[in-house]
Motif scaffolding. Structure first.
Motif, PDB file in Angstrom:
ATOM      1  N   VAL A 171       0.825  -1.211   0.000  1.00 35.30           N
ATOM      2  CA  VAL A 171       0.000   0.000   0.000  1.00 35.30           C
ATOM      3  C   VAL A 171       0.860   1.262   0.000  1.00 35.30           C
ATOM      4  O   VAL A 171       0.632   2.177  -0.804  1.00 35.30           O
ATOM      5  N   PRO A 172       1.889   1.375   0.863  1.00 35.32           N
ATOM      6  CA  PRO A 172       2.773   2.544   0.731  1.00 35.32           C
ATOM      7  C   PRO A 172       3.465   2.614  -0.619  1.00 35.32           C
ATOM      8  O   PRO A 172       3.706   3.703  -1.134  1.00 35.32           O
ATOM      9  N   ALA A 173       3.784   1.455  -1.204  1.00 39.06           N
ATOM     10  CA  ALA A 173       4.396   1.475  -2.539  1.00 39.06           C
ATOM     11  C   ALA A 173       3.436   2.038  -3.568  1.00 39.06           C
ATOM     12  O   ALA A 173       3.841   2.785  -4.466  1.00 39.06           O
ATOM     13  N   ALA A 174       2.162   1.683  -3.479  1.00 42.09           N
ATOM     14  CA  ALA A 174       1.169   2.226  -4.398  1.00 42.09           C
ATOM     15  C   ALA A 174       1.035   3.730  -4.229  1.00 42.09           C
ATOM     16  O   ALA A 174       0.943   4.483  -5.209  1.00 42.09           O
ATOM     17  N   LEU A 175       1.012   4.206  -2.983  1.00 38.55           N
ATOM     18  CA  LEU A 175       0.930   5.649  -2.741  1.00 38.55           C
ATOM     19  C   LEU A 175       2.172   6.368  -3.255  1.00 38.55           C
ATOM     20  O   LEU A 175       2.087   7.481  -3.787  1.00 38.55           O
ATOM     21  N   ALA A 176       3.342   5.739  -3.094  1.00 38.41           N
ATOM     22  CA  ALA A 176       4.569   6.341  -3.623  1.00 38.41           C
ATOM     23  C   ALA A 176       4.520   6.422  -5.141  1.00 38.41           C
ATOM     24  O   ALA A 176       4.953   7.421  -5.740  1.00 38.41           O
ATOM     25  N   ALA A 177       3.989   5.374  -5.791  1.00 43.27           N
ATOM     26  CA  ALA A 177       3.857   5.412  -7.248  1.00 43.27           C
ATOM     27  C   ALA A 177       2.903   6.517  -7.681  1.00 43.27           C
ATOM     28  O   ALA A 177       3.124   7.178  -8.707  1.00 43.27           O
ATOM     29  N   LEU A 178       1.828   6.744  -6.911  1.00 45.10           N
ATOM     30  CA  LEU A 178       0.918   7.844  -7.223  1.00 45.10           C
ATOM     31  C   LEU A 178       1.628   9.191  -7.127  1.00 45.10           C
ATOM     32  O   LEU A 178       1.433  10.075  -7.961  1.00 45.10           O
ATOM     33  N   ALA A 179       2.438   9.373  -6.075  1.00 40.24           N
ATOM     34  CA  ALA A 179       3.187  10.625  -5.932  1.00 40.24           C
ATOM     35  C   ALA A 179       4.141  10.823  -7.109  1.00 40.24           C
ATOM     36  O   ALA A 179       4.272  11.932  -7.646  1.00 40.24           O
ATOM     37  N   LEU A 180       4.815   9.747  -7.528  1.00 39.24           N
ATOM     38  CA  LEU A 180       5.709   9.853  -8.672  1.00 39.24           C
ATOM     39  C   LEU A 180       4.940  10.141  -9.960  1.00 39.24           C
ATOM     40  O   LEU A 180       5.418  10.882 -10.824  1.00 39.24           O
ATOM     41  N   HIS A 181       3.744   9.562 -10.101  1.00 42.32           N
ATOM     42  CA  HIS A 181       2.927   9.818 -11.283  1.00 42.32           C
ATOM     43  C   HIS A 181       2.524  11.290 -11.362  1.00 42.32           C
ATOM     44  O   HIS A 181       2.627  11.920 -12.424  1.00 42.32           O
ATOM     45  N   VAL A 182       2.073  11.844 -10.244  1.00 43.89           N
ATOM     46  CA  VAL A 182       1.647  13.250 -10.241  1.00 43.89           C
ATOM     47  C   VAL A 182       2.837  14.170 -10.486  1.00 43.89           C
ATOM     48  O   VAL A 182       2.760  15.144 -11.246  1.00 43.89           O
ATOM     49  N   GLY A 183       3.980  13.867  -9.843  1.00 50.29           N
ATOM     50  CA  GLY A 183       5.155  14.705 -10.043  1.00 50.29           C
ATOM     51  C   GLY A 183       5.668  14.659 -11.470  1.00 50.29           C
ATOM     52  O   GLY A 183       6.035  15.686 -12.049  1.00 50.29           O
ATOM     53  N   THR A 184       5.678  13.458 -12.067  1.00 46.77           N
ATOM     54  CA  THR A 184       6.127  13.335 -13.451  1.00 46.77           C
ATOM     55  C   THR A 184       5.151  14.002 -14.410  1.00 46.77           C
ATOM     56  O   THR A 184       5.546  14.545 -15.447  1.00 46.77           O
TER      57      THR A 184
END
Length: 475
Positions: free
Chosen positions: A303-316
């Motif tokens: 779950v934290p990995a999924a949230l981290a991927a979301l943060a990277l998606h928004v930043g990218t």
């Protein structure tokens, strides 16, 4: 010599409202009360029940955690809530500069607000309706959250009072910051942020300071944003809500070949702090650090990995304007030659490099203290998630028409939301899968192979999306 119209400003405004809407008025307050009634029912029945169930399942007292103000975890949660409220207030102020809370209809502005009537009376309902809805809705949500924590046994009755107070105070600060942002952006008011905040403490004076041209700009932008929402066009909404680029206007784009020219063009599309390069740094570093912490910890923390991927998606996504512009112009001739695939790959170079430069050191720094192997695992996880996130940007940029089922009355809105959120869901799920695989795989080569295999699936979907979009533009 002309004589002034008879009656006070309030009476004249009531006469105008009677002519426009009849004896029952515009119905704005009735609609707001009905919306709040529905929100209250949903949050009270479903929201409270689900949140209380989550708290009960977590069973925080059995883990030695308490959410009381005097508990360590409770104090940390309270501080986090304060930080979240402050961040939301800052974002509300920035949003108010583009679209403030006071957006009456354009005919009302042209024919009523320009009359010799007190501006505070003319704009009173346009201010009180969104302000009341925001304060009441946020207070209700905060109270339900506090009551769910109390009902789940994680804290005492004070949790409900804290939720009530946090919701009321936070929402009030939110709407005042929102209004202050509109005052700062108004060409007639022309006040500094600190002076605008002080003026919002007297809403009547703040309403009188707003000029007609600024109000017309915000009202027209609100109408266009509403049209984009009804049409399901996030691209139009994003272009309307984005702040104009004010920096780097003097820079000239020189020809450096088909690929390097497009890479340079992508580097000139950044926005200001919190929405552009600053947002890339914050979200990229935060997502990379989260992935590093997960990669160096237990394998079940997806779950934290999924949230981290979301943060990277928004930043990218903040650096993927070139991809979105290409999606808008797929039907036009390629001025630099080459295929649409090569152009899309060139537009993705800078976002991917920025992701690696910002996120990779943060991920390795969080995982390296455990062991060198964990640091290598974190680096592989970030590269794999970065590839998946870039594929998600392709899916978001190269959209075709939504499926026909979104126009069905019963299930259409839910399907439209799911269709719009597909890139985010893909980045989150594939990012969690990549992180899990590089954790459980024995050795770096095998972990890298598994991560590449998982990342290949989103890229097949992304390439298919590009081909469909290019074919739709040719038809």
């Amino acid at each position: 010599m002309t004589t002034a119209p008879h009656g006070t400003d309030r009476e004249r405004l009531e006469d105008v409202t009677h002519v426009l809407h009849g004896p029952e008025g515009s119905g704005g307050w009735r609609n707001l009360l009905y919306v709040l009634y529905v929100v209250g029912l949903l949050t009270g029945i479903y929201g409270f029940t689900v949140l209380r169930g989550v708290v009960v399942v977590l069973d925080l007292p059995a883990r030695g955690w308490g959410l009381g103000v005097t508990d360590r975890v409770g104090a940390l949660v309270l501080v986090s809530l304060v930080v979240l409220v402050v961040a939301l207030v800052v974002l509300a102020h920035l949003a108010g500069r583009r679209r403030g809370p006071i957006t009456p209809a354009l005919p009302w502005l042209d024919h009523v607000a320009t009359a010799p009537v007190d501006r505070a009376l003319v704009l009173r309902d346009a201010w009180l309706l969104p302000a009341t809805g925001t304060v009441a809705g946020c207070t209700l949500v905060g109270t339900v959250l506090g009551a769910a924590v109390w009902g789940g046994g994680a804290a005492g009755p004070a949790a409900a009072l804290v939720g009530l107070g946090a919701g009321a105070a936070g929402s009030l600060a939110l709407v005042l910051a929102w209004l202050a942002g509109q005052l700062v952006a108004d060409p007639v008011a022309a006040v500094r942020p600190v002076a605008a905040v002080r003026r919002t403490l007297r809403p009547g004076a703040a309403l009188r300071a707003l000029g007609i041209e600024g109000l017309r700009t915000h009202s027209a932008r609100s109408s266009r944003l509403g049209g984009a929402a009804l049409a399901g066009d996030p691209r139009a909404a994003r272009l309307e809500a984005a702040a104009p680029v004010r920096r780097g206007r003097h820079l000239a784009l020189r020809s450096r070949g088909p690929v390097r020219t497009l890479v340079s063009r992508t580097g000139l599309t950044g926005q200001d702090l919190l929405t552009g390069r600053g947002g890339v740094l914050l979200r990229g570093a935060g997502g990379g650090a989260a992935l590093g912490a997960v990669a160096g910890g237990a394998a079940r923390n997806v779950v934290p990995a999924a949230l981290a991927a979301l943060a990277l998606h928004v930043g990218t996504g903040l650096l993927s304007e070139g991809l979105r512009l290409q999606g808008d112009t797929l039907g036009s001739p390629r001025l630099l030659g080459g295929s649409v695939t090569r152009e899309a790959l060139a537009h993705g170079v800078l976002p991917f490099l920025a992701l690696l430069v910002v996120g990779l050191p943060a991920a390795v720094a969080l995982a390296l203290p455990a062991s060198a192997a964990e640091g290598l695992v974190a680096a592989l996880a970030l590269v794999g998630v970065g590839v998946v996130v870039l594929a998600g940007q392709w899916l978001a940029a190269f959209r075709v028409r939504p499926p026909t089922l979104v126009f069905v009355a019963e299930s259409g809105p839910a399907l439209l939301v799911a269709w719009l959120l597909l890139p985010l869901v893909l980045s989150a799920s594939a990012g969690a899968a990549v992180t899990r695989l590089v954790q459980v795989a024995p050795g770096a080569p095998v972990a890298g192979a598994w991560a590449a295999a998982v990342a290949a699936v989103p890229w097949l979907l992304a390439r298919r999306s590009l081909r469909r979009a290019a074919g739709a533009h040719r038809d």
